[in-house]
Write an enzyme that holds these catalytic residues in place. Structure first.
Site, PDB file in Angstrom:
ATOM      1  N   TRP A 205       2.422  -0.953   6.000  1.00 27.92           N
ATOM      2  CA  TRP A 205       1.191  -0.967   5.208  1.00 27.92           C
ATOM      3  C   TRP A 205       0.176  -1.847   5.910  1.00 27.92           C
ATOM      4  CZ3 TRP A 205       1.406   2.782   1.816  1.00 27.92           C
ATOM      5  CH2 TRP A 205       0.294   2.982   0.985  1.00 27.92           C
ATOM      6  N   ASP A 206      -1.016  -1.992   5.341  1.00 22.33           N
ATOM      7  CA  ASP A 206      -1.997  -2.798   6.078  1.00 22.33           C
ATOM      8  C   ASP A 206      -1.764  -4.298   5.904  1.00 22.33           C
ATOM      9  OD1 ASP A 206      -3.036  -2.952   3.520  1.00 22.33           O
ATOM     10  OD2 ASP A 206      -5.015  -2.131   4.018  1.00 22.33           O
ATOM     11  N   TRP A 207      -0.712  -4.675   5.175  1.00 17.57           N
ATOM     12  CA  TRP A 207      -0.305  -6.076   5.098  1.00 17.57           C
ATOM     13  C   TRP A 207       1.188  -6.246   5.379  1.00 17.57           C
ATOM     14  CZ3 TRP A 207       3.099  -4.565   1.672  1.00 17.57           C
ATOM     15  CH2 TRP A 207       2.721  -3.660   0.679  1.00 17.57           C
ATOM     16  N   ASN A 466      -1.918   4.902  -7.101  1.00 20.24           N
ATOM     17  CA  ASN A 466      -2.924   4.053  -6.480  1.00 20.24           C
ATOM     18  C   ASN A 466      -3.833   4.876  -5.570  1.00 20.24           C
ATOM     19  OD1 ASN A 466      -4.011   1.349  -5.449  1.00 20.24           O
ATOM     20  ND2 ASN A 466      -3.312   2.307  -3.551  1.00 20.24           N
ATOM     21  N   GLU A 467      -5.069   5.030  -5.972  1.00 18.68           N
ATOM     22  CA  GLU A 467      -6.155   5.551  -5.138  1.00 18.68           C
ATOM     23  C   GLU A 467      -6.050   7.018  -4.739  1.00 18.68           C
ATOM     24  OE1 GLU A 467      -6.597   2.710  -1.909  1.00 18.68           O
ATOM     25  OE2 GLU A 467      -7.563   1.266  -3.217  1.00 18.68           O
ATOM     26  N   GLU A 564      -9.307  -4.120  -7.971  1.00 21.96           N
ATOM     27  CA  GLU A 564      -8.998  -4.532  -6.593  1.00 21.96           C
ATOM     28  C   GLU A 564     -10.266  -4.962  -5.885  1.00 21.96           C
ATOM     29  OE1 GLU A 564      -6.945  -2.074  -3.805  1.00 21.96           O
ATOM     30  OE2 GLU A 564      -5.383  -1.508  -5.217  1.00 21.96           O
TER      31      GLU A 564
HETATM   32  C1  BMA Z   1      -6.210  -1.255  -1.509  1.00 19.74           C
HETATM   33  C2  BMA Z   1      -4.756  -1.257  -1.887  1.00 19.74           C
HETATM   34  C3  BMA Z   1      -3.840  -1.249  -0.737  1.00 19.74           C
HETATM   35  C4  BMA Z   1      -4.351  -2.045   0.419  1.00 19.74           C
HETATM   36  C5  BMA Z   1      -5.575  -2.823   0.067  1.00 19.74           C
HETATM   37  C6  BMA Z   1      -6.191  -3.546   1.217  1.00 19.74           C
HETATM   38  O1  BMA Z   1      -6.808  -0.057  -1.424  1.00 19.74           O
HETATM   39  O2  BMA Z   1      -4.481  -0.273  -2.816  1.00 19.74           O
HETATM   40  O3  BMA Z   1      -3.591   0.066  -0.361  1.00 19.74           O
HETATM   41  O4  BMA Z   1      -3.372  -2.838   0.922  1.00 19.74           O
HETATM   42  O5  BMA Z   1      -6.520  -1.964  -0.423  1.00 19.74           O
HETATM   43  O6  BMA Z   1      -6.641  -2.655   2.192  1.00 19.74           O
END
Ligand code: BMA
Length: 893
Positions: A205-207, A466-467, A564
């Protein structure tokens, strides 16, 4: 291999506080009862060509076993995620053997229960295939009646590489593509994770890293019985407004062999008890009872709004044949509504939660998996994170849809702490297939998870994904206009016709949203995929902007609910040093870019920081690295503070038709490993500067300052439902070069709105500076707080810069020194700081000594001040002294 035989006969005690869905503890011997043979413990583990053979713990996973047995070193160390890729590309077999005493074996029915297999497996008992698994979020029960032997029963679980499986499934899906194929290269991950029901972040993932785990991640047991066994027991309180009373919907899910009759006694000691007739026929059976409490109860409230009383609801089932089954759960009484209704002078609809009839502003963050190897997540890790959330005045967390449905203890602690849970289903940032077998396994997953979690008062909302609405609506995957209806159809099929349908059937007490972000009922009107799911007039939004100046609050969407938003930072050196060597400690090292999974992430942090701070320039490379970590944390804390304060202030504002913000869940609370991310708590539990600041910006009564068209405005934001406070804003200006306030102002007494934000102070900045004599934007800082008319402080101290600290005039190196004293109670230590000049962003870091300061990252405007450190394990003043690093902004350049 020895597995303990728990003669579990006829007596169940379900202690929901620590054992969700796991029946355990009390044992009573009875010839007709349920015998449970735990198969947890040591198994044998083999790779596909038998070149790797070792013993492995169940529950567990292959990586953990290999590491514990010394085959590999720490998978989190440096570049090991790449070096150990082979583990996830191989297939593995877990084997165990066990005996079953004759008197147990002779019973009517035997079932092998796998609480969780990760993920694709074929299971055989004594050479006979008994089942397959394809979903790590499901429990699997395989009937094995007639297959058991007295001795040497061989149980084998063959687990296929999740990466291979996902790729095969995607290849087989020839009619149309189901994007994305692969994660961006910067994530160094695996492809097609959307084709497998597994933690979506496990392919990177991005983290987080790519560790597509394989294993038996939850318990395994054999259940043998003659009459019946209890599959699950749920308790969902419901308010009956017609009678102004509470009912608890109790459900028992049973696996019945022999038709039976009996009685079920439900009771909440000292409150109420009621008896029900029970009549069961063979097969899977669902029995529902309405337990009418008819008494006044104490309500459960989110943290900061009242208490969290939890009552014990006991269930005693007595069958005519003499068998007895007991279970117990915590129940709490609260209602939840998600209000989407017109707002005067604002197009669109509101979006806020009402708990027990009161509007509640959700303050919190987003929760991701605590570890890539879920078997290594301990109760302590979860407890520390949740306590940290509560200490930061959070009342809500969103369990994000790219991870896992958390373990029972997580929800039980949230029940106790008053932390509301926004529960996503585990789908994220992708489109998904909708073939029959996929839908089928998802249906089972959703049914099981809702039944497992719906008894928890902390869970206040279900959300489908999510998204993924946004992914279709804003075309993340280059889908042509002609193809779009196909994907919308699949989207509706999965989340609306299946997931939503099941949730509404299983739980009528909570709202369900199809996605996050979404426009809620407006998305529904638009066919479930709104044209703009980020529309601030409806539902929730996610908003990220890394290069725009985060001090410019006018750029933030004035959303109804910010579920978020966030900024990255690097974790501390003590956290990173566990997985790196000193040559890595450079912002341009391979390690620094390897660990960064978000495109341009390191650049974005420095660029954002540079807008307001001079970047570290020490000639000592390690010092420069430490300082750079520090500056990223300063930037993150300041940016998230500004954005969160803006949202809290917007709770009662409507500006240009937008506002009424009723929730802030910043991205993200915790970390999965030691790397740069949006988290406020590092892997291991150490607080970043942001987390300390959250304590203040989430205070129940907040005073916040903002510059608007040349005026300095101060607002008081109150979460209170009825209490109206009379306050004065106390404002002081300090020059960077002196400890004495240059001037001070006091507002008139103002009554601040309950559950709203109130302007308490307004002055043109030019007038403020002129009246203050020696102050300019660059030479002074404004501090303020709210006090009662009698002088009692009622909000935390806050401050606002009138220019970027990079332009601060007169700010000097403060030469901070300190002493540490044992406070003599509960591992508390007092650190007294001395400085020669005012200091900003004063940061105390005690490396690896776990604990938290009462304040950190603060403004020091007096020669000395004291800070308390609460250690989470025994330590000494000497140890703290030896490990304490103190940094302030002026120290890094
Ligand atoms: C959001 C989250 C994750 C991601 C974060 C940071 O969209 O739902 O998918 O880690 O952004 O990019």
């Amino acid at each position: 291999m020895n597995h303990a035989v728990l003669s579990f006969a006829c007596f169940y005690l379900l202690e929901a506080l620590f054992l969700d869905s796991v029946f355990a503890s009390e044992v009573k011997s009875h010839s007709l009862g349920v015998d449970i043979i735990s198969l947890n413990g040591k198994w044998q583990l083999l790779n596909s060509n038998s070149s790797v053979s070792l013993s492995a713990e169940v529950p567990g996973c292959v990586h953990t076993a290999l590491q514990r047995q010394g085959f590999i070193s720490d998978p989190y160390y440096r570049f090991n995620d790449l070096a150990y890729r082979w583990i996830s590309l191989d297939n593995w077999t877990y084997t165990t053997s066990f005996s079953v005493p004759t008197h147990v074996r002779e019973k009517e029915k035997a079932v092998l229960v796998f609480e969780g297999v990760d993920t694709i497996s074929t299971i055989s008992l004594n050479g006979v295939t008994i089942g397959k698994t394809d979903n790590m979020f499901r429990r699997y029960d395989f009937e094995v009646t007639g297959l058991l032997k007295d001795k040497e029963n061989i149980l084998q679980v063959w687990i296929m590489s999740a990466v291979t499986y996902a790729s095969q499934k995607s290849n087989a899906h020839t009619e149309y593509r189901v994007p994305p194929d692969c994660p961006p290269p910067v994530q160094k991950g695996e492809c097609h994770v959307n084709f497998i029901r597994k933690a979506q972040s496990s392919f990177s993932w991005d983290w987080g890293p790519s560790f597509p785990t394989l294993g038996i991640w939850k318990g395994v047991q054999l259940e043998v019985f003659n009459t019946l066994r209890v599959l699950s027991f749920t308790t969902v309180p419901k308010y009956d407004s017609a009678h102004s009373s509470w009912n608890v919907d109790v459900e028992l899910f049973l696996d019945v062999v022999v038709a039976s009759k009996g009685l079920v006694l439900l009771s909440i000691p000292l409150l109420h008890s009621e008896e029900f007739q029970l009549s069961l026929s063979p097969g899977q059976s669902r029995k529902s009872f309405v337990f009418q409490v008819n008494q006044s109860v104490s309500l459960w409230w989110p943290f900061g709004h009242g208490e969290q009383p939890l009552y014990d609801l006991k269930m005693d089932m007595n069958l005519e044949g003499g068998e007895t089954f007991n279970a117990q759960r915590k129940v709490a009484f609260r209602t939840v509504e998600l209000i989407q209704e017109p707002i005067p002078s604002s197009p669109g609809l509101s979006f806020y939660f009402r708990i027990n009839g009161k509007p509640i502003f959700l303050k919190g963050s987003n929760w991701i998996p605590v570890h890539a190897f879920q078997d290594q997540v301990t109760t302590d890790m979860i407890t520390i994170l949740l306590q940290s959330a509560q200490k930061a005045n959070m009342n809500a967390l969103r369990v994000w849809g790219g991870g896992v449905y958390e373990q029972g203890i997580f929800y039980s602690l949230c029940d106790m702490y008053g932390i509301m849970i926004w529960q996503d289903f585990m789908f994220a940032c992708a489109l998904y297939p909708t073939e029959k077998d996929f839908i089928q396994t998802v249906r089972e997953e959703v049914t099981q998870q809702v039944r497992r979690l719906k008894s928890h008062p902390s869970v206040v909302i279900w959300s489908g994904n999510n998204e993924n609405e946004a992914a279709i609506a804003t075309d993340w995957f280059n889908i042509t206009v002609a193809e779009r209806p196909l994907y919308v159809k699949d989207y509706v099929k999965l989340y609306v016709e299946n997931i939503r349908d099941i949730v509404l059937q299983e739980d009528s007490t909570r709202p369900f949203l199809v996605s996050s972000p979404t426009n809620g009922v407006e998305s529904e009107k638009e066919g479930w995929v709104a044209q703009d799911p980020y529309d601030p007039h409806y539902g929730d939004t996610h908003y990220y902007s890394y290069y725009k100046d985060c001090w410019d609050w006018t750029a933030f969407p004035r959303t109804r609910f910010a579920s978020e938003y966030g900024f990255q930072s690097w974790p501390s050196l003590s956290t990173l040093s566990k997985v790196s060597v000193s040559s890595d400690w450079d912002f341009s090292s391979n390690f620094s870019s390897h660990r960064q999974h978000h495109e341009d992430g390191n650049q974005q942090m420095l660029k954002q920081a540079e807008l307001h701070y001079i970047l570290p320039n020490s000639t000592d490379p390690v010092q420069k690295y430490r300082d750079t970590i520090y500056i990223t944390q300063v930037m993150q804390a300041q940016c998230v503070k500004i954005q969160t304060e803006f949202y809290r202030r917007s709770r009662s504002d409507i500006v240009e038709g937008k506002g009424h913000t009723m929730g802030t869940l910043y991205w993200q609370l915790n970390d999965i490993w030691q790397g740069p991310s949006w988290s406020s708590v590092e892997f291991g539990g150490k607080w970043k500067m942001l987390h300390y600041w959250a304590t203040d910006f989430y205070a129940p009564i907040l005073s916040m300052g903002v510059e608007d068209k040349g005026d300095l405005l101060m607002y008081a934001v109150s979460d209170s439902h009825s209490e109206q406070h009379n306050v004065k804003a106390k404002v002081k200006l300090y020059s960077w070069s002196s400890f004495d306030a240059v001037c001070s102002f006091e507002s008139n007494v103002t009554t601040i709105k309950a559950g709203g934000s109130t302007l308490v102070f307004q002055k043109p900045i030019s007038a403020l500076l002129t009246q203050c004599g020696n102050c300019t934007r660059r030479s002074c800082i404004v501090t303020f707080h709210l006090s009662s008319p009698e002088g009692q402080m009622i909000s935390p101290h806050n401050h606002i810069f009138l220019s970027s600290p990079r332009h601060a005039e007169g700010l000097q190196k403060p030469n901070i020194t300190f002493t540490v004293k044992d406070a003599g109670i509960m591992q508390n230590f007092v650190v007294t700081l001395y400085c020669s000049f005012p200091a900003v962003y004063v940061w105390l870091d005690v490396d690896d000594i776990p604990g938290d300061f009462n304040v950190n990252g603060f403004l020091m405007l007096s020669k000395n001040s004291s800070v308390t450190f609460g250690a989470w394990r025994p330590t000494t003043a000497e140890e703290i002294t030896a490990n304490l690093h103190i940094t302030s902004l002026r120290d890094v350049y």
